[in-house]
Design a protein around this motif. Sequence first.
Motif, PDB file in Angstrom:
ATOM      1  N   CYS A 184      -9.915 -53.743  -0.719  1.00  0.00           N
ATOM      2  CA  CYS A 184      -9.164 -52.546  -0.339  1.00  0.00           C
ATOM      3  C   CYS A 184      -8.737 -51.807  -1.609  1.00  0.00           C
ATOM      4  O   CYS A 184      -8.078 -52.383  -2.458  1.00  0.00           O
ATOM      5  CB  CYS A 184      -7.939 -52.969   0.476  1.00  0.00           C
ATOM      6  N   PHE A 185      -9.119 -50.544  -1.694  1.00  0.00           N
ATOM      7  CA  PHE A 185      -8.812 -49.764  -2.906  1.00  0.00           C
ATOM      8  C   PHE A 185      -7.551 -48.909  -2.720  1.00  0.00           C
ATOM      9  O   PHE A 185      -7.206 -48.098  -3.566  1.00  0.00           O
ATOM     10  CB  PHE A 185     -10.020 -48.923  -3.333  1.00  0.00           C
ATOM     11  N   GLN A 186      -6.887 -49.067  -1.599  1.00  0.00           N
ATOM     12  CA  GLN A 186      -5.466 -48.732  -1.400  1.00  0.00           C
ATOM     13  C   GLN A 186      -5.058 -47.256  -1.346  1.00  0.00           C
ATOM     14  O   GLN A 186      -3.882 -46.961  -1.188  1.00  0.00           O
ATOM     15  CB  GLN A 186      -4.619 -49.422  -2.484  1.00  0.00           C
ATOM     16  N   ARG A 187      -5.964 -46.332  -1.481  1.00  0.00           N
ATOM     17  CA  ARG A 187      -5.502 -44.942  -1.571  1.00  0.00           C
ATOM     18  C   ARG A 187      -5.619 -44.154  -0.269  1.00  0.00           C
ATOM     19  O   ARG A 187      -5.177 -43.004  -0.205  1.00  0.00           O
ATOM     20  CB  ARG A 187      -6.287 -44.208  -2.670  1.00  0.00           C
ATOM     21  N   CYS A 188      -6.237 -44.733   0.762  1.00  0.00           N
ATOM     22  CA  CYS A 188      -6.525 -43.941   1.967  1.00  0.00           C
ATOM     23  C   CYS A 188      -5.280 -43.702   2.824  1.00  0.00           C
ATOM     24  O   CYS A 188      -5.215 -42.695   3.534  1.00  0.00           O
ATOM     25  CB  CYS A 188      -7.581 -44.628   2.813  1.00  0.00           C
ATOM     26  N   VAL A 189      -4.306 -44.619   2.766  1.00  0.00           N
ATOM     27  CA  VAL A 189      -3.119 -44.435   3.603  1.00  0.00           C
ATOM     28  C   VAL A 189      -2.408 -43.149   3.184  1.00  0.00           C
ATOM     29  O   VAL A 189      -1.994 -42.335   4.012  1.00  0.00           O
ATOM     30  CB  VAL A 189      -2.158 -45.647   3.508  1.00  0.00           C
TER      31      VAL A 189
ATOM     32  N   THR B 222       0.572 -51.379   1.590  1.00  0.00           N
ATOM     33  CA  THR B 222      -0.630 -51.415   0.747  1.00  0.00           C
ATOM     34  C   THR B 222      -0.427 -50.631  -0.547  1.00  0.00           C
ATOM     35  O   THR B 222       0.010 -49.481  -0.524  1.00  0.00           O
ATOM     36  CB  THR B 222      -1.820 -50.806   1.531  1.00  0.00           C
TER      37      THR B 222
ATOM     38  N   HIS C  45      -6.664 -42.631  10.124  1.00  0.00           N
ATOM     39  CA  HIS C  45      -6.759 -43.912   9.431  1.00  0.00           C
ATOM     40  C   HIS C  45      -7.721 -44.877  10.124  1.00  0.00           C
ATOM     41  O   HIS C  45      -8.344 -45.713   9.477  1.00  0.00           O
ATOM     42  CB  HIS C  45      -5.356 -44.520   9.315  1.00  0.00           C
TER      43      HIS C  45
ATOM     44  N   SER D 195     -10.900 -44.219   8.773  1.00  0.00           N
ATOM     45  CA  SER D 195     -10.947 -44.552   7.340  1.00  0.00           C
ATOM     46  C   SER D 195     -11.443 -45.984   7.149  1.00  0.00           C
ATOM     47  O   SER D 195     -11.898 -46.352   6.072  1.00  0.00           O
ATOM     48  CB  SER D 195      -9.556 -44.418   6.701  1.00  0.00           C
ATOM     49  N   TYR D 196     -11.329 -46.779   8.212  1.00  0.00           N
ATOM     50  CA  TYR D 196     -11.754 -48.179   8.119  1.00  0.00           C
ATOM     51  C   TYR D 196     -13.262 -48.357   7.971  1.00  0.00           C
ATOM     52  O   TYR D 196     -13.745 -49.490   7.918  1.00  0.00           O
ATOM     53  CB  TYR D 196     -11.179 -48.986   9.295  1.00  0.00           C
TER      54      TYR D 196
ATOM     55  N   CYS E  29     -14.323 -47.976   5.333  1.00  0.00           N
ATOM     56  CA  CYS E  29     -14.255 -48.667   4.031  1.00  0.00           C
ATOM     57  C   CYS E  29     -14.834 -50.068   4.167  1.00  0.00           C
ATOM     58  O   CYS E  29     -15.482 -50.574   3.256  1.00  0.00           O
ATOM     59  CB  CYS E  29     -12.818 -48.733   3.529  1.00  0.00           C
ATOM     60  N   LYS E  30     -14.598 -50.697   5.326  1.00  0.00           N
ATOM     61  CA  LYS E  30     -15.030 -52.090   5.506  1.00  0.00           C
ATOM     62  C   LYS E  30     -16.551 -52.217   5.568  1.00  0.00           C
ATOM     63  O   LYS E  30     -17.095 -53.308   5.390  1.00  0.00           O
ATOM     64  CB  LYS E  30     -14.416 -52.697   6.780  1.00  0.00           C
TER      65      LYS E  30
ATOM     66  N   GLU F  38      -6.705 -57.509   7.526  1.00  0.00           N
ATOM     67  CA  GLU F  38      -6.396 -56.080   7.486  1.00  0.00           C
ATOM     68  C   GLU F  38      -7.252 -55.332   8.510  1.00  0.00           C
ATOM     69  O   GLU F  38      -6.799 -54.388   9.154  1.00  0.00           O
ATOM     70  CB  GLU F  38      -6.651 -55.527   6.084  1.00  0.00           C
TER      71      GLU F  38
HETATM   72  S1  SF4 Z   1      -8.874 -47.494   4.639  1.00  0.00           S
HETATM   73 FE1  SF4 Z   1      -9.639 -49.418   3.818  1.00  0.00          FE
HETATM   74  S2  SF4 Z   1      -9.643 -49.265   1.587  1.00  0.00           S
HETATM   75 FE2  SF4 Z   1      -8.471 -47.564   2.401  1.00  0.00          FE
HETATM   76  S3  SF4 Z   1      -6.357 -48.280   2.292  1.00  0.00           S
HETATM   77 FE3  SF4 Z   1      -7.082 -48.760   4.362  1.00  0.00          FE
HETATM   78  S4  SF4 Z   1      -7.979 -50.829   4.277  1.00  0.00           S
HETATM   79 FE4  SF4 Z   1      -7.669 -50.101   2.151  1.00  0.00          FE
END
Ligand code: SF4
Length: 508
Positions: free
Chosen positions: A103-108, A194, A295, A298-299, A301-302, A449
């Motif tokens: 998780c690169f943490q910036r999407c929230v 996060t 959001h 945004s997942y 990301c996985k 997560e």
């Molecule tokens: S969308 Fe994915 S990478 Fe971005 S903050 Fe959430 S879990 Fe982390």
Amino acid sequence: MQKTIRPIRTGEEYIESLRGRDLTIYLFGELIKEPVDHPIIRPSINAVAKTYDLAVEEEDLASVKSSITGEQVNRFLHIAESAQDVVKQNKMQRKLGQLTGTCFQRCVGMDALNSLHSTTFEIDEKHGTDYHKKLLEFIKMVQHENLVIGGAMTDVKGDRSMGPSDQEDPDLFLRIVERNDKGVYVSGAKAHQTGCINSHWMLVMPTMRLTENDKDYAVVGAIPVDAPGITYIYGRQSCDTRSMEPGDIDQGNSEYGGQEAMVIFDKAFIPNEMIFMDGEYEFASMLVERFTCYHRRSYVCKTGLGDVLIGAAATIADYNGVPKVSHIKDKLIEMTHLNESIYGTGIASSYQSQKMKSGVWQNDDMLANVCKHNVTRFPYQISRFAQDIAGGLMVTLPSEAELRNPITGPLLEKYLKGRKGVDVESRMRILRLIENMTMGRNAVGYLTESMHGAGSPQAQRIQIARQMQLGYKKRLAKNLAKIQDDGEETLENADYFKRVFKLDNSKE
Ligand code: SF4
Ligand SMILES: Cc1cc2nc3c(=O)[nH]c(=O)nc-3n(C[C@H](O)[C@H](O)[C@H](O)COP(=O)(O)OP(=O)(O)OC[C@H]3O[C@@H](n4cnc5c(N)ncnc54)[C@H](O)[C@@H]3O)c2cc1C
């Protein structure tokens, strides 16, 4: 201390920007003086740094010209100005998942800014407030300085059957406890936050639908993470202390990791110019729904992490000498199918974005919920296949220290061999990566997560149920079966299908 460079451009400059801040962080019962150099915390900082470097290396993917500042800004700070902008968020997220495996943490923060754009506009429309203007000023500042924003929505919530004002302890949801002519003071706590220690600012928001009794809880504001009155209690991750051991093999992914902490607010101050909701409780559910809508897709990301895990499974099959075996190939196909099914729904949700009244573009809710619901399941199935293909050595493997030991090292070199030509160290490294992603540090991001982040599975089922348009579907069936209109169902008002069949994405 090195002087912080602003605006921040590269990952290295970002890391420097975190140094020397006076944060109160507890980890293992101790106060952490400098999180940047802490071996457990550093991999999570590296993951955020990658979001800066990508914006330099792949400008079109991870940065964009903002019409708010007129500058090229990091995509994580951009307000989506077209459906294509929303789509590109997903493409960037997949890429960063591939590059970091975590998780690169910036999407929230990105999703919070975008959902606040439309919500503040609509609060102002009803109440004549000036939240939207203040939000735009805040966005201008963070876009120009290129800062990291954490989105803090999830309160600790106490008894889940009760709302904020019914709890025995009123602090279980964040609320305004004091106010003066300069701003408000908030107390309470946000859970699972996060990347909070890696952020520059936090946006605090309500977590659920609120009633008139919950007015003090209807607060949205931006707070610097180093504001007085904030304490961080760092969340442990499985196998996290491996990063305190010598060597890098046993960590599996020594470079990158995620970060969550519990954030306690004890009369933390939010100045008036940083308050974007104050008492308009009837807009809390709108904000929560719009935020989770962004959001939940945004997942995707996985799917970047899925790409890494599929690659790891294919590599260990290769190292074990079984890459051409039919059931292995079939499992890799199934893993890919599951991974692309997540991506398909997420990216489709983004493509179906529509322009909101404020001008921001919002993705499709139904498909976002289907995407996130897939995410609560498929990474577990993909992990199961990866563990199947990896073999039991993934959990019985001796440590790196044994590989380096003059007595045990040669024994491991002899007995842990797989296919001819593959060295034992490579075999150990790929097995440790699979362990890291399916039961170690990054299983937090890839599995749990995926289950709870952006809402637990039931939260998506509720949204899917709201939009499944059963009346419309029953009418379709009855029409074909030649059952006369019984007055119950209609082909009108099927919002979801109105969106599906629309040929352009303009607002209705
Ligand atoms: S969308 Fe994915 S990478 Fe971005 S903050 Fe959430 S879990 Fe982390
Ligand atoms: C790794 C990770 C990172 C996260 N990052 C962030 C972040 O950056 N910002 C943020 O704001 N949040 C974040 N979250 C929080 C996330 O949104 C919550 O975990 C999620 O909303 C579920 O809340 P909970 O964990 O308190 O679970 P609980 O509320 O304890 O839920 C546990 C179970 O109980 C059920 N349940 C709970 N309440 C009810 C009810 N009233 N009726 C019926 N069933 C119920 C749930 O469906 C679930 O099955 C993160 C979570 C994780 C795990």
